[in-house]
Design a protein around this motif. Structure first.
Motif, PDB file in Angstrom:
ATOM      1  N   LYS A   1      15.799 -28.391  -0.420  1.00 40.34           N
ATOM      2  CA  LYS A   1      17.116 -27.879  -0.020  1.00 40.34           C
ATOM      3  C   LYS A   1      17.354 -26.484  -0.581  1.00 40.34           C
ATOM      4  O   LYS A   1      17.964 -25.630   0.092  1.00 40.34           O
TER       5      LYS A   1
ATOM      6  N   GLU B   1      21.232 -37.971   2.360  1.00 39.99           N
ATOM      7  CA  GLU B   1      21.117 -36.541   2.613  1.00 39.99           C
ATOM      8  C   GLU B   1      21.370 -35.791   1.311  1.00 39.99           C
ATOM      9  O   GLU B   1      22.329 -36.075   0.585  1.00 39.99           O
TER      10      GLU B   1
ATOM     11  N   SER C   1      14.276 -29.149  12.107  1.00 40.94           N
ATOM     12  CA  SER C   1      15.672 -29.134  11.673  1.00 40.94           C
ATOM     13  C   SER C   1      15.954 -30.159  10.581  1.00 40.94           C
ATOM     14  O   SER C   1      16.933 -30.028   9.844  1.00 40.94           O
ATOM     15  N   THR C   2      15.097 -31.167  10.467  1.00 41.12           N
ATOM     16  CA  THR C   2      15.268 -32.222   9.467  1.00 41.12           C
ATOM     17  C   THR C   2      13.979 -32.386   8.675  1.00 41.12           C
ATOM     18  O   THR C   2      12.886 -32.381   9.255  1.00 41.12           O
TER      19      THR C   2
ATOM     20  N   LEU D   1      22.608 -32.733  -0.640  1.00 38.67           N
ATOM     21  CA  LEU D   1      23.555 -31.627  -0.478  1.00 38.67           C
ATOM     22  C   LEU D   1      23.715 -30.909  -1.809  1.00 38.67           C
ATOM     23  O   LEU D   1      23.816 -31.550  -2.856  1.00 38.67           O
TER      24      LEU D   1
ATOM     25  N   LEU E   1      16.482 -35.139   3.737  1.00 34.58           N
ATOM     26  CA  LEU E   1      16.741 -36.557   3.505  1.00 34.58           C
ATOM     27  C   LEU E   1      15.759 -37.133   2.491  1.00 34.58           C
ATOM     28  O   LEU E   1      14.560 -36.848   2.551  1.00 34.58           O
TER      29      LEU E   1
ATOM     30  N   LYS F   1      18.343 -26.510   6.662  1.00 31.87           N
ATOM     31  CA  LYS F   1      17.770 -27.752   7.152  1.00 31.87           C
ATOM     32  C   LYS F   1      18.484 -28.967   6.561  1.00 31.87           C
ATOM     33  O   LYS F   1      18.999 -28.918   5.443  1.00 31.87           O
ATOM     34  N   GLN F   2      18.506 -30.053   7.330  1.00 29.31           N
ATOM     35  CA  GLN F   2      18.960 -31.335   6.797  1.00 29.31           C
ATOM     36  C   GLN F   2      17.805 -31.929   5.991  1.00 29.31           C
ATOM     37  O   GLN F   2      16.695 -32.087   6.503  1.00 29.31           O
TER      38      GLN F   2
END
Length: 304
Positions: free
Chosen positions: A68, A281, A53-54, A283, A77, A74-75
């Motif tokens: 991304k 994060e 998930s990350t 985005l 980072l 998914k998150q």
């Protein structure tokens, strides 16, 4: 202490259903805790196939954006917000629009080392390993190639049947290596093969025994019967190859071939990112992501 940090990372990774991606230019202690190691696009593809998930991208910002783009659910980072890429950021969308207006009958091809915003304005993306094949497969005869003129020059020589328009720009790390560096290295190591990245200056690539992407350079050295190699890419590769193949000798083409943006991320930063005390994060607006993905989908289509 490094081992204790690594053990903590491995525990947190399981607890948080996270996977760690590490570009080849990261330090070896980061590679040791990574789930996947490689070049930028390959890492993003691997992340899209996992059920984590990350995703923690140990590299630079455009690489995290790539993850991304392919894994919006998914998150994602980036352990250090300041880990950028001067080559990826040297053009902004307005500058590219002006170039496209100046060359209206050219198809825009973007090196994968570009921001998500730039990708939205391009027809197709390429990696250093796929560029020749993809451009050969394109219907277009006139190519506006951004942003690396050294990579563009190398590609244009492999695809002489097409017309290229290049811009002045490229990787400030690879451009540091010169013909004089090659002459000095060959004099010091006359039995070594010279393996270089196509982001290097033309006078460097022309003198090489092999030209390829970072992972291609590593695979060539690993599979070659030769014992000595001069490495013309980021100097971490000299260390990684020396550790994985101690029976062979590896020399840096230039001691100055160091990417400071890649080196800004440390093993402690990876831990802090997992703990939630540092990192950023990534985005992207959905409209930007979808438009950027079109150029990547076209790359995949043409690369088959």
């Amino acid at each position: 202490m490094t081992q204790l940090i690594q053990e903590r990372i491995l525990r947190l990774k399981q607890e948080k259903n996270a996977c760690i991606l590490a570009h080849c230019y990261q330090t070896h202690d980061i590679l040791e805790v990574a789930d996947y190691v490689g070049d930028s696009f390959g890492l993003a593809q691997n992340a899209s196939k996992t059920d984590c998930s990350t995703v923690i991208m140990c590299g630079v910002r455009f690489m995290a954006e790539m993850v991304k783009i392919l894994s919006p659910e998914k998150q994602v980072l980036l352990p250090k917000a300041e880990a950028g890429c001067p080559m990826a950021e040297q053009l902004d969308p307005e500058m590219l629009r002006q170039l496209q207006a100046a060359y209206p009958d050219y198809t825009t091809v973007a090196y994968i080392n570009t921001t998500a915003e730039l990708k939205t304005l391009c027809d197709v993306c390429v990696t250093s390993s796929s560029a020749v094949k993809i451009i050969r497969n394109m219907d277009a005869e006139k190519i506006l190639f951004i942003p690396d003129c050294n990579l563009g020059d190398y590609i244009s020589k492999q695809v002489p049947e097409k017309q290229f328009q290049l811009i002045h720009g490229g990787c400030p790390t690879h451009v540091r290596m010169t013909r004089d560096d090659v002459l000095r290295a060959r004099a010091a190591h006359p039995n070594a093969l010279l393996l270089v990245h196509p982001e290097c200056r033309p006078q460097v690539t022309e003198m090489a025994d092999f030209v390829g992407s970072t992972t291609e350079i590593m695979h060539y050295a690993e599979n070659s019967d030769a014992r000595e190699f001069i490495i013309g890419t980021e100097n971490s590769i000299v260390q990684h190859l020396g550790i994985s193949h101690p029976e062979k000798l590896f020399y840096a083409l230039s001691k100055d071939c160091v990417c400071h943006n890649m080196k800004v991320t440390t093993i402690a930063d990876v831990l802090h990112c997992l703990e939630g005390t540092d990192g950023e994060e990534i985005l992207l607006e959905e409209s930007v992501r979808l438009r950027a993905k079109k150029s990547i989908d076209e790359m995949i289509r043409l690369g088959k």
